[in-house]
Structure formats: structure tokens, C-alpha cells
Design an enzyme around this catalytic site. Sequence first.
Site, PDB file in Angstrom:
ATOM      1  N   ARG A  54       0.862  -1.123   0.052  1.00  0.00           N
ATOM      2  CA  ARG A  54       0.034  -0.066   0.045  1.00  0.00           C
ATOM      3  C   ARG A  54       0.965   1.282   0.114  1.00  0.00           C
ATOM      4  O   ARG A  54       0.630   2.220  -0.633  1.00  0.00           O
ATOM      5  CB  ARG A  54      -0.828   0.043   1.107  1.00  0.00           C
ATOM      6  CG  ARG A  54      -1.777   1.282   1.145  1.00  0.00           C
ATOM      7  CD  ARG A  54      -2.840   1.450   2.362  1.00  0.00           C
ATOM      8  NE  ARG A  54      -2.900   0.467   3.256  1.00  0.00           N
ATOM      9  CZ  ARG A  54      -2.426   0.605   4.470  1.00  0.00           C
ATOM     10  NH1 ARG A  54      -1.363   1.376   4.647  1.00  0.00           N
ATOM     11  NH2 ARG A  54      -2.567  -0.502   5.244  1.00  0.00           N
ATOM     12  N   TYR A 106     -15.719  17.604 -15.553  1.00  0.00           N
ATOM     13  CA  TYR A 106     -16.100  16.006 -15.786  1.00  0.00           C
ATOM     14  C   TYR A 106     -17.065  15.674 -14.676  1.00  0.00           C
ATOM     15  O   TYR A 106     -17.192  15.828 -13.486  1.00  0.00           O
ATOM     16  CB  TYR A 106     -14.888  15.194 -15.406  1.00  0.00           C
ATOM     17  CG  TYR A 106     -15.128  13.827 -15.633  1.00  0.00           C
ATOM     18  CD1 TYR A 106     -15.444  13.180 -16.848  1.00  0.00           C
ATOM     19  CD2 TYR A 106     -15.208  13.060 -14.436  1.00  0.00           C
ATOM     20  CE1 TYR A 106     -15.586  11.784 -16.868  1.00  0.00           C
ATOM     21  CE2 TYR A 106     -15.200  11.533 -14.513  1.00  0.00           C
ATOM     22  CZ  TYR A 106     -15.393  11.089 -15.550  1.00  0.00           C
ATOM     23  OH  TYR A 106     -15.911   9.819 -15.739  1.00  0.00           O
ATOM     24  N   ASP A 178      -6.884  19.123 -14.758  1.00  0.00           N
ATOM     25  CA  ASP A 178      -7.099  17.815 -15.231  1.00  0.00           C
ATOM     26  C   ASP A 178      -6.674  17.525 -16.602  1.00  0.00           C
ATOM     27  O   ASP A 178      -7.295  18.247 -17.586  1.00  0.00           O
ATOM     28  CB  ASP A 178      -8.691  17.411 -14.923  1.00  0.00           C
ATOM     29  CG  ASP A 178      -9.025  16.071 -15.270  1.00  0.00           C
ATOM     30  OD1 ASP A 178      -8.253  15.369 -16.196  1.00  0.00           O
ATOM     31  OD2 ASP A 178     -10.065  15.546 -14.771  1.00  0.00           O
ATOM     32  N   LYS A 203      -7.517   6.671 -19.749  1.00  0.00           N
ATOM     33  CA  LYS A 203      -7.982   7.356 -21.034  1.00  0.00           C
ATOM     34  C   LYS A 203      -6.458   7.133 -21.856  1.00  0.00           C
ATOM     35  O   LYS A 203      -5.999   6.045 -22.088  1.00  0.00           O
ATOM     36  CB  LYS A 203      -8.341   8.654 -20.974  1.00  0.00           C
ATOM     37  CG  LYS A 203      -9.362   8.996 -19.786  1.00  0.00           C
ATOM     38  CD  LYS A 203     -10.929   7.993 -19.984  1.00  0.00           C
ATOM     39  CE  LYS A 203     -11.668   7.899 -18.750  1.00  0.00           C
ATOM     40  NZ  LYS A 203     -12.070   9.346 -18.380  1.00  0.00           N
TER      41      LYS A 203
HETATM   42  C1  LIG Z   1     -12.720   9.534 -17.030  1.00  0.00           C
HETATM   43  C2  LIG Z   1     -12.005  10.815 -16.414  1.00  0.00           C
HETATM   44  C3  LIG Z   1     -12.064  11.161 -15.138  1.00  0.00           C
HETATM   45  C4  LIG Z   1     -12.501   9.996 -14.156  1.00  0.00           C
HETATM   46  O1  LIG Z   1     -11.393   8.903 -14.299  1.00  0.00           O
HETATM   47  P1  LIG Z   1     -11.654   7.512 -13.838  1.00  0.00           P
HETATM   48  O2  LIG Z   1     -10.623   6.628 -14.200  1.00  0.00           O
HETATM   49  O3  LIG Z   1     -12.771   7.128 -14.599  1.00  0.00           O
HETATM   50  O4  LIG Z   1     -11.992   7.559 -12.403  1.00  0.00           O
HETATM   51  C5  LIG Z   1     -11.709  12.572 -14.561  1.00  0.00           C
HETATM   52  N1  LIG Z   1     -11.332  13.467 -15.254  1.00  0.00           N
HETATM   53  C6  LIG Z   1     -11.625  13.419 -16.737  1.00  0.00           C
HETATM   54  C7  LIG Z   1     -11.550  14.538 -17.619  1.00  0.00           C
HETATM   55  C8  LIG Z   1     -12.023  12.031 -17.401  1.00  0.00           C
HETATM   56  O5  LIG Z   1     -12.382  12.019 -18.434  1.00  0.00           O
END
Ligand SMILES: *Cc1c(COP(=O)(O)O)cnc(C)c1O
Length: 389
Positions: A54, A106, A178, A203
Site C-alpha cells: 500500500r 467532468y 485535469d 484514457k
Molecule cells: C474519466 C475521467 C475522469 C475520471 O477517471 P476514472 O479513471 O474514470 O475514475 C476524470 N476526469 C476526466 C476529464 C475524465 O475523462
Amino acid sequence: MTERDRPLPDVETIAAAYGVAADPAFGAVAPPLYLSSTYEFAGYERPRVYDYGRAGNPTRDMLADALAELEGGAGAVVTSSGMAALDLLAGGLRVGALVVAPHDCYGGTMRLLKARAERGQIGLRLVDQGDAAALDAALEASPALVLIETPSNPLMRVVDIAALAGRAKAAGAEVAVDNTFLSPAIQRPILLGADYVIHSTTKYLNGHSDVIGGAVVAADRGKAEQLRQWANVVGSAGAPFDAWLTLRGLRTLFARLERQQANAMAVAQYLESHRAVAKVHYPGLRSHPGHGVASRQQRGFGAMLSFELAGGVEAVRRFLPAVRFFTLAESLGGVESLVAHPATMTHADMGDEARAVAGISDGLLRFSIGLEAEKDLIAGLEEGLAACA
Ligand SMILES: *Cc1c(COP(=O)(O)O)cnc(C)c1O
């Protein structure tokens, strides 16, 4: 030339080769995967670098270090999801600290921040981050953290990170960007003044639609270390196998995005010229209001775009079963092209009114453009659009 005089490797080299041939045990070229949850002490009162999974894991740390270098940060924490990355920052704030976030951020981020605000854990102000007066008003309330998302989802609105970060920091706030929609292959917010970069590695960074993961990169070494300790306290670490897959995905990040954004530009231009399409939102198009800022702060325009069908939701109903090579699914950033209908999928939770304010119509569709042949994507779209007539 001594090691110290050598220039630092380029970001492409970091993505392709970070940790390659660094295995002291067998000289493995591909980094090994360490699954062990615990580590033998060298002896009484003699812990080694790792003691418990962890707190730290060699495979996860290799990914974290690669991401930190790619983003130009001092350190990173790899988490079990993008949301866990965001909550690593939000959950570490003092009770009552104010967070300023984009009103069109988001959906999962919105849900998380609202949930923490409703429980009295943080204050929350949602602003249109493209509206300078609204942002300045929010900054007067002395926020602890300002969150930036650019380009925004799903309308691809672009904001000037350096300008926003400068104003936020002058007001005493920390700034988190982000960077999920572009990745460090296209945008590096720390070099533009951000304190933190957040990723859903689910992503583009992993890029193969087979991992849920996240990361926070910190510009400052001390803050990176604090986040790392906090991740151990709350237990938000990502799994080693996921980190290993993500590191493997990272190898091709630049090559994937180069091809994906070339496809996206072709698709955007095709859509813009089609009479069944009312509007295309892609920062690479000269018609896009964020084109100038995107040209300055990005190295390319990415592979996400959205567009409005002239026939509204009725056209959406006809388009989706007819379009080829685009899978109807949430998420983005994988090698395959996806289509999403924000009003009923990614942004359904927002409610009709908030969607209207944010400008998300029922005829809006969002594309994540993949690595397929450009001519197939255009031909597949042609079939979908023909069905709308
Ligand atoms: C998908 C996404 C998230 C969240 O990510 P997860 O891996 O699904 O928890 C946060 N910000 C943006 C811009 C995203 O596209």
C-alpha cells in the site's frame, strides 16, 4: 561527455524507454511486474526500500516516476482511478477549504466535489472558467484549490492555463489541471504554472481501454511526498498489474496521439462540411473560439471532438444504429473510436437545466477518435449521416 553534461532526454524518449533494461536481477528489457504485497526486511530494524504494497510498489513507482517526468513534475502518485486521484487532493484539504471548479467539469468530478461539499467537508464554487469576472469573484473568496479542465468535456472549450493559474496563485490558491483529455504528449500544465496535474490514466495514458487508473503529479517535491504519504493513509494506491499495463500503454502514447489527432482533424473537417451537422466543436478548426489559445499552449489539438446534429435528438436516434466503426460507449482515449451521447450518458446526472446552462444539447454527440484508417472512419460516418436525412 559526463552524465551530468548530457541534455535530459526528450519526452518521447521518456515515454518509450523509461525503466527499459533497468532490471538488476536478470537484465529484463521490459520492466518486471512486482505483485508482492509485502517485502522481507534485510534484518532486525533493517527495512529495505519497500516494506508493504500500500505504501509503495516498484512497478507502480516506475509508472509514477515516468509520469512525473513526462509532466515536468517533481513526483507523482498512481491511484486506483482518476476519481481516486482527484479525491487524493480534495480529501487532503482542511475542513471548510474552498474549491473552485469549472461548472462544466467532468461529471464524476462534479459528483465527488458536491458530495464532499454537502457533507460540510469543503466549500465549493462552480464557475464558468472562461468568464474572467466570475472567476475573479470566486477568487475573492480565497479558495485553497482551483481546478482547471481544458479542453472541457464535451464542448471542447479551451482556457488559457498560464493566465488562469497566474490569477489563482496571486489569490493564494493552489492550481490543479485535469489533463486527461490531452495527456502530456500534447499539453504540460506544470510548465504553464500548475501545482498539480490530475489524470485518469484510464484514457490516453494507458490507451487500450483495459485499465481503470489515475495519477496526481505535483510540481513540488515536498508536496509530492505529502501526497504519497496521504495515499498510504487513505489506501488509494493503484494495483501493480494496472500500473504495468499502463506503463506498457505509455510506450506508444506519442505515436498513438499523433495518428489519432490526424484522424480527428480529418473527421472534424469532414463533419464541418456536412449539411446534416449544425456545429463542430474541435479546437483544431479555425472556426473554434479556443483555436488561438490551443495553438499556443498545446502541441496539437488532441483526438476528442463533439458535434451537433442539425436534426436534434431525432437525428441522433437514426445516426447511432447506422454509423460504422464508432462504438456507442462512455470513456475515451483508447485505440478504438467511440461515440457517446452526453445528454443520456456521460452528462445525464447533470439534469436538464444544468445541461442547458452548460450548452449541452440533446443533438450533441461526442467522439473519441481512434487509430482506424481515416477513409474507413469517414465512410462509416457517411453511413450514419445519410440515415439522418
Ligand atoms: C474519466 C475521467 C475522469 C475520471 O477517471 P476514472 O479513471 O474514470 O475514475 C476524470 N476526469 C476526466 C476529464 C475524465 O475523462
